[in-house]
Enzyme design. Structure first.
Site, short mmCIF file in Angstrom:
data_model
loop_
_atom_site.label_atom_id
_atom_site.label_comp_id
_atom_site.label_asym_id
_atom_site.label_seq_id
_atom_site.Cartn_x
_atom_site.Cartn_y
_atom_site.Cartn_z
N CYS A 21 -27.35 -58.78 4.55
CA CYS A 21 -28.37 -59.20 5.51
C CYS A 21 -27.74 -59.88 6.72
CB CYS A 21 -29.32 -60.19 4.86
SG CYS A 21 -30.07 -59.57 3.35
N ARG A 32 -23.31 -54.64 9.20
CA ARG A 32 -23.23 -55.32 7.90
C ARG A 32 -23.89 -54.52 6.78
NH1 ARG A 32 -22.53 -61.22 8.64
NH2 ARG A 32 -23.70 -61.58 6.72
N TRP A 51 -30.90 -56.34 3.52
CA TRP A 51 -30.33 -55.43 2.52
C TRP A 51 -31.01 -55.81 1.21
CZ3 TRP A 51 -27.47 -55.50 -2.03
CH2 TRP A 51 -26.76 -54.33 -2.35
N ASN A 60 -30.72 -65.03 4.14
CA ASN A 60 -29.65 -64.24 3.49
C ASN A 60 -29.33 -64.95 2.18
OD1 ASN A 60 -29.56 -62.88 5.88
ND2 ASN A 60 -27.44 -63.43 6.39
N GLY A 61 -29.18 -64.19 1.11
CA GLY A 61 -28.81 -64.81 -0.16
C GLY A 61 -29.90 -64.58 -1.20
N GLU A 73 -7.70 -45.52 -3.04
CA GLU A 73 -8.31 -45.85 -1.75
C GLU A 73 -8.82 -44.59 -1.05
OE1 GLU A 73 -9.54 -48.28 -0.47
OE2 GLU A 73 -9.56 -47.96 1.69
N LYS A 114 -12.74 -44.00 -0.03
CA LYS A 114 -13.17 -43.70 1.35
C LYS A 114 -14.09 -42.50 1.35
CE LYS A 114 -12.56 -46.54 3.02
NZ LYS A 114 -12.06 -47.66 2.38
N GLU A 154 -17.55 -43.23 -0.32
CA GLU A 154 -18.35 -44.19 0.45
C GLU A 154 -19.10 -43.51 1.60
OE1 GLU A 154 -16.46 -48.56 0.88
OE2 GLU A 154 -15.15 -46.98 1.56
N HIS A 203 -4.97 -36.74 -19.35
CA HIS A 203 -5.80 -37.37 -20.38
C HIS A 203 -7.28 -37.36 -20.01
CE1 HIS A 203 -2.11 -38.53 -22.33
NE2 HIS A 203 -1.68 -38.94 -21.14
N LYS A 234 -21.34 -54.20 4.55
CA LYS A 234 -19.99 -54.56 4.99
C LYS A 234 -19.49 -55.79 4.27
CE LYS A 234 -16.33 -54.16 7.47
NZ LYS A 234 -15.41 -53.16 6.89
C1 G6P Z 1 -17.90 -53.95 0.49
C2 G6P Z 1 -17.38 -53.14 1.66
C3 G6P Z 1 -15.97 -52.66 1.38
C4 G6P Z 1 -15.07 -53.84 1.04
C5 G6P Z 1 -15.64 -54.69 -0.10
C6 G6P Z 1 -14.90 -56.00 -0.24
O1 G6P Z 1 -18.07 -53.11 -0.61
O2 G6P Z 1 -18.23 -52.03 1.91
O3 G6P Z 1 -15.45 -51.99 2.52
O4 G6P Z 1 -13.81 -53.38 0.69
O5 G6P Z 1 -17.01 -55.02 0.16
O6 G6P Z 1 -15.13 -56.76 0.91
P1 G6P Z 1 -14.17 -57.89 1.45
O7 G6P Z 1 -14.84 -58.35 2.72
O8 G6P Z 1 -14.14 -58.95 0.40
O9 G6P Z 1 -12.85 -57.29 1.69
#
Ligand code: G6P
Length: 611
Positions: free
Chosen positions: A2, A27, A73, A99-100, A484, A488, A491, A507, A606
């Protein structure tokens, strides 16, 4: 997650707020709303994008020099118009954005329902503004006090802003566990969940601390604790630049951020080592350096992409500095009753510095006496404020939800940390130490060269954009990169992808391989190259399609693979920094070709400020 933006001053609030909401879109959110105070309190809110809200508001009364906006969110209640913020109190004289999560909202709500309150939404937030109004009316106290008393009753995390037509020309904000920054202009104030909506108006900001309430009234800012103790706000200058929040000619923030990596990696190294003198210095270790150097064990807590950077760090620290390392998902660590000793070191890695689970892991390890070292990107965010020592990554603001430049900046800083620890512990020969430092210097240029694979990667993306599954394989330093790369892709393109240690494929995942299955393999010429080549053959024998990331000039893998992407040769321990580049580009192009919203993928946020 949020986002919050609010304004009080002499200008019209609406244009500032709607622009602020656009800045906060990165965000991640699923509905948006505004409240404007102009004699009466007008609230407009809509599920969907900020542009849907702006369309909805057209022709409506948007007058007011005081206002607030929110991107939501969803946590409690589905993302619809009703559950979007702001929320009104019973009389509709008070409104809140939040937020929260208010954890004890159900019991408060039950009590308020008994007293005749009727709720319009399914949210925890609406309960809080009803409670504030109830206290305001029953106790006959000013709004500020009603807010403080109500906050004394709630359990959970919050960043809130409150407006009321009963006390106009006043804006109240409070935080606990979720950030609030106050921008101080000339006769005007801005309140936001992060500095992005503020930076074009003022550079002077004050961050609220947990348990603090800011009251902006008659052009004056007062900060108090929930317990009514006056606090002097610490005003600091923002380093954030407006250009950093613009796309700068790129089609998406993600692509801009991928291309920024030669610079962001260089920025994250700058001033931290001197290869000629054979010196390395992470200033942020401060007086805790010796405790970290002497650590019997290092734990790393992080989430998402930052967790993958943590895995690279495990390989680096064990390999170079010979300290045992455990990498933990912060969300598991905090709840699984881990063993933490006073001489342990916890490294918390977080781009945003606000991830709720990582922050909780920090607090837990701290409460057991461990030393906490932070590797964060957002200056002044909650995690660096909670740590003993740390090093910022200097990646600049990362707007694309899928993390790219923050990952390489984290790996850069963690590489420097591993090298510094190794040097101090004497676990690395002087010549090897200097050799790595020399090679590190050439990484920005090598990343630049890796980016020239863009057109080739685009062609591969065209070929596989309709695949339903992808497998990513790597060994050693290539394994976290495989994880990673897979993250990507899933996501932003919504294609199922799995990262696996190449040998472990036998396995399980090998059962999935058929002539439809693209398998991306990190096959650079290092330690386990020959073994990776065998794994490629195992895939080929089952008719899988190989996309191999290879060292420039490699002919052997070219013979076997369906596609190869060449990257410049570098030291094995630095391979993650270069080999991840084509994987970021591959995910990007596939997502664009599938028509996905690359910068704001569905359901993702984010910074994940709830657990
Ligand atoms: C969310 C974001 C990711 C990020 C993760 C951890 O899932 O979409 O891109 O890697 O949070 O976030 P941070 O800010 O702690 O690196």
């Amino acid at each position: 997650m949020c986002g919050i933006v609010a304004y009080i001053g002499k200008q019209d609030a609406y244009p500032i707020i709607i622009k602020g909401l656009q800045r906060l879109e990165y965000r991640g959110y699923d509905s948006a709303g505004v409240a404007l105070l102009n004699g009466t309190l007008n609230v407009y809110k809509k599920a969907g994008k900020v542009s849907d809200l702006a369309e909805f508001v057209k022709g409506k009364n948007i007058k007011g020099h005081v206002g607030m906006g929110h991107t939501r969110w969803a946590t409690h209640g589905e993302p619809n118009d009703r559950n979007a913020h702001p929320h009104f109190s019973q009389s509709r004289d008070f409104a809140i954005i939040h937020n929260g999560i208010i954890e004890n909202y159900a019991s408060i709500k039950a009590e308020l329902v008994k007293q005749g309150h009727v709720f319009e939404s399914d949210t925890d937030t609406e309960v809080l503004i009803h409670l504030i109004e109830e206290i305001y009316n029953k106790a006959g106290v000013p709004l500020e006090e009603a807010v403080r008393l109500a906050l004394g009753e709630v359990v959970g995390a919050y960043a809130i802003v409150i407006l009321s037509s009963s006390e106009p020309d006043k804006l109240i904000a409070a935080r606990k566990g979720s950030p609030i920054v106050v921008g101080i202009g000339k006769d005007e104030y801005f309140v936001a969940s992060d500095a992005t909506p503020i930076v074009e108006y003022t550079k002077n900001v004050a961050y609220l601390n947990d348990g603090e309430v800011a009251v902006i009234d008659q052009g004056k800012l007062t900060v108090k604790t929930i317990g009514n103790e006056i606090k002097i706000p610490f005003v600091q200058e923002l380093e954030l630049k407006l250009e950093a929040l613009e796309k700068g000619g790129f089609e998406h923030f993600m692509l801009k951020e991928i291309y920024e990596q030669p610079r962001s990696i260089a920025d994250s190294m700058r001033g931290r080592f001197d290869s000629r003198a054979g010196r390395i210095k992470l200033g942020g270790l401060r007086e805790f350096e010796q405790r970290i150097v002497n650590a019997k064990r290092i734990m790393i807590a992080a989430c998402g992409t930052s967790w993958h950077a943590g895995l690279v760090a495990e390989y680096l620290i064990e390999d170079l500095a010979r300290i045992p390392v455990e990498v933990e998902y912060a969300s598991e660590f905090r709840y699984r009753n881990p063993i933490i000793y006073e001489d342990d070191v916890l490294i918390a890695i977080s781009q945003s510095g606000e991830t709720a689970d990582t922050l909780a892991a920090v607090e837990l390890a701290k409460s057991k006496g461990a030393t906490i070292f932070g590797v964060c990107n957002v200056v002044g965010s909650s995690i660096p404020r909670a740590t003993h020592a740390g090093s910022y990554t200097h990646a600049g603001p990362e707007i694309g939800v899928a993390s790219t430049k923050a990952f390489t900046a984290q790996v850069t800083v963690l590489t420097l940390l591993a090298l510094q620890l190794a040097h101090k512990r004497g676990t690395l020969s002087e010549s090897r130490f200097r050799q790595v430092l020399n090679e590190l210097e050439s990484i920005p240029a090598k990343v630049e060269r890796a980016l020239t694979s863009n057109e080739k990667v685009r062609a591969i993306a065209e070929r596989y954009k309709d695949a339903r599954n992808f497998l990513y394989l790597g060994r050693g330093y290539g394994f976290p990169v495989a994880l990673e790369g897979a993250l990507k892709l899933k996501e932003i393109s919504y294609i199922h992808a799995e990262g696996y240690p190449a040998a472990e494929m036998k396995h399980g995942p090998i059962a999935l391989i058929d002539d439809e299955m693209p398998v991306v393999v990190i096959a650079t010429k290092h330690g386990s190259y020959e073994k990776v080549v065998s794994n490629i053959q195992e895939v080929k024998a089952r008719k899988g399609k190989i996309i191999a990331i290879v060292t420039e000039g490699d002919e052997a893998v070219k013979e076997m693979a369906d596609y190869v992407i060449e990257i410049p040769e570098t030291d094995e321990i630095l391979v993650p920094l270069v080999s991840v580049i084509p994987l970021q580009l591959l995910a990007y192009h596939i997502a664009v070709m599938r028509g996905c919203n690359v910068d704001q993928p569905r359901n993702l946020a984010k910074s994940v400020t709830v657990e």
